[in-house]
Write a protein that holds these residues in place. Structure first.
Motif, PDB file in Angstrom:
ATOM      1  N   GLU A 169     -92.182 -86.861   5.951  1.00 58.72           N
ATOM      2  CA  GLU A 169     -92.426 -86.828   4.509  1.00 58.72           C
ATOM      3  C   GLU A 169     -91.110 -86.896   3.744  1.00 58.72           C
ATOM      4  N   VAL A 170     -90.122 -86.147   4.214  1.00 54.00           N
ATOM      5  CA  VAL A 170     -88.813 -86.154   3.554  1.00 54.00           C
ATOM      6  C   VAL A 170     -88.154 -87.520   3.698  1.00 54.00           C
ATOM      7  N   ALA A 171     -88.246 -88.113   4.880  1.00 54.32           N
ATOM      8  CA  ALA A 171     -87.640 -89.429   5.099  1.00 54.32           C
ATOM      9  C   ALA A 171     -88.214 -90.463   4.136  1.00 54.32           C
ATOM     10  N   ALA A 174     -87.161 -89.555   0.493  1.00 52.14           N
ATOM     11  CA  ALA A 174     -85.737 -89.829   0.302  1.00 52.14           C
ATOM     12  C   ALA A 174     -85.480 -91.325   0.173  1.00 52.14           C
ATOM     13  N   ALA A 175     -86.133 -92.119   1.017  1.00 54.65           N
ATOM     14  CA  ALA A 175     -85.927 -93.566   0.986  1.00 54.65           C
ATOM     15  C   ALA A 175     -86.333 -94.159  -0.365  1.00 54.65           C
ATOM     16  N   SER A 176     -87.376 -93.608  -0.965  1.00 56.53           N
ATOM     17  CA  SER A 176     -87.830 -94.119  -2.264  1.00 56.53           C
ATOM     18  C   SER A 176     -86.834 -93.814  -3.376  1.00 56.53           C
ATOM     19  N   ALA A 182     -79.201 -88.886   7.532  1.00 59.16           N
ATOM     20  CA  ALA A 182     -78.048 -89.258   8.358  1.00 59.16           C
ATOM     21  C   ALA A 182     -78.039 -88.468   9.667  1.00 59.16           C
ATOM     22  N   GLN A 183     -78.441 -87.196   9.593  1.00 56.04           N
ATOM     23  CA  GLN A 183     -78.458 -86.344  10.786  1.00 56.04           C
ATOM     24  C   GLN A 183     -79.742 -85.528  10.813  1.00 56.04           C
ATOM     25  N   GLN A 184     -80.315 -85.399  11.998  1.00 56.30           N
ATOM     26  CA  GLN A 184     -81.526 -84.600  12.171  1.00 56.30           C
ATOM     27  C   GLN A 184     -81.399 -83.768  13.439  1.00 56.30           C
ATOM     28  N   LEU A 200     -81.955 -81.174   8.344  1.00 55.54           N
ATOM     29  CA  LEU A 200     -81.781 -82.546   7.863  1.00 55.54           C
ATOM     30  C   LEU A 200     -80.546 -82.635   6.974  1.00 55.54           C
ATOM     31  N   LEU A 201     -79.781 -83.704   7.168  1.00 51.35           N
ATOM     32  CA  LEU A 201     -78.648 -84.006   6.295  1.00 51.35           C
ATOM     33  C   LEU A 201     -78.878 -85.388   5.702  1.00 51.35           C
ATOM     34  N   LEU A 202     -79.025 -85.442   4.392  1.00 51.62           N
ATOM     35  CA  LEU A 202     -79.316 -86.691   3.699  1.00 51.62           C
ATOM     36  C   LEU A 202     -78.078 -87.210   2.981  1.00 51.62           C
TER      37      LEU A 202
END
Length: 238
Positions: A169-171, A174-176, A182-184, A200-202
């Motif tokens: 859900e976060v991915a 975030a993409a939108s 970058a890291q999971q 998660l590191l975005l």
């Protein structure tokens, strides 16, 4: 228990809905602070993540760093203020008692970090403050990402700890908004159990995700060497 003692600071948490726990200690130990000087902790609670950021930045000799925490619950905000004031880095820590939806940041940040709410409305917890601290209706993951994106510069990072099932859900969210994971780091209690938490590191833009995992306990039900290595700057026992 009225608080939690780390190696360089003490965190009182008896007035907070959410007590100091493994989730925050893992996130605060793991997040990459390269190039970071200005940090925002959203929903700071007792202030544990903000204090961890301050310790790590001080240990790395990051001059002029600033760590801010935003907290809507009055008792938690006041306890975070007391925890910050008692710490070695009190001049570099600040609590803003405010609703993050209306709050105006005094600066743009290099890192937004949060142990955010992740229980859905309708679930009942055993404490009103804990209920507020963990309800998505107060701050959804999507709202958190949107708010954080408006408080950082183009090379900044967002770091979160969430249930494993929230990662996709976060991915997507975030993409939108022009971000990617970058890291999971998947967190398993034991090697024979599925991961229940994820760090998660975005970052902004597009790129490949670096996937890793960590097991908290070994086959003898003792803390694993990987867990000890990651958190040794904070746990008294390591």
């Amino acid at each position: 228990m009225s608080g939690f003692q780390c190696k360089q600071f003490y965190v009182g948490h008896d007035r907070c809905g959410m007590k100091v726990g493994t989730d925050s200690l893992l996130l605060g130990s793991w997040v990459d602070l390269a190039g970071v000087q200005r940090v925002l902790d959203v929903g700071t609670g007792s202030g544990i993540l903000a204090l961890m950021m301050a310790q790590r930045l001080a240990d790395a000799r990051a001059s002029g760093f600033q760590v801010d925490g935003v907290e809507i619950e009055p008792d938690a905000a006041e306890q975070a203020m007391a925890n910050f004031a008692a710490s070695p880095w009190h001049h570099s820590l600040m609590v803003h008692k405010a609703d993050i939806h209306q709050w105006q940041p005094p600066q743009l940040y290099d890192l937004v970090i949060s142990n955010p709410p992740y229980f859905s409305a309708g679930q009942q917890l055993d404490c009103d403050k804990r209920q507020q601290a963990r309800l998505q209706q107060s701050l959804s993951i999507g709202a958190l990402l949107e708010l954080a994106a408006g408080m950082v510069h183009s090379k900044a990072k967002i770091a979160l700890v969430l249930p494993m099932e929230k990662a996709d859900e976060v991915a997507l969210g975030a993409a939108s908004m022009g971000w990617f994971i970058a890291q999971q780091l998947a967190i398993q209690g034991r090697a024979d159990k599925p991961a229940k938490r994820v760090l998660l590191l975005l970052q902004q833009g597009t790129g490949e995700t670096e996937y890793r995992s960590l097991t908290i306990y070994d086959q003898n039900n003792q803390y694993s060497q990987s867990f000890k290595h990651l958190t040794k700057a904070f746990y008294l026992a390591f």
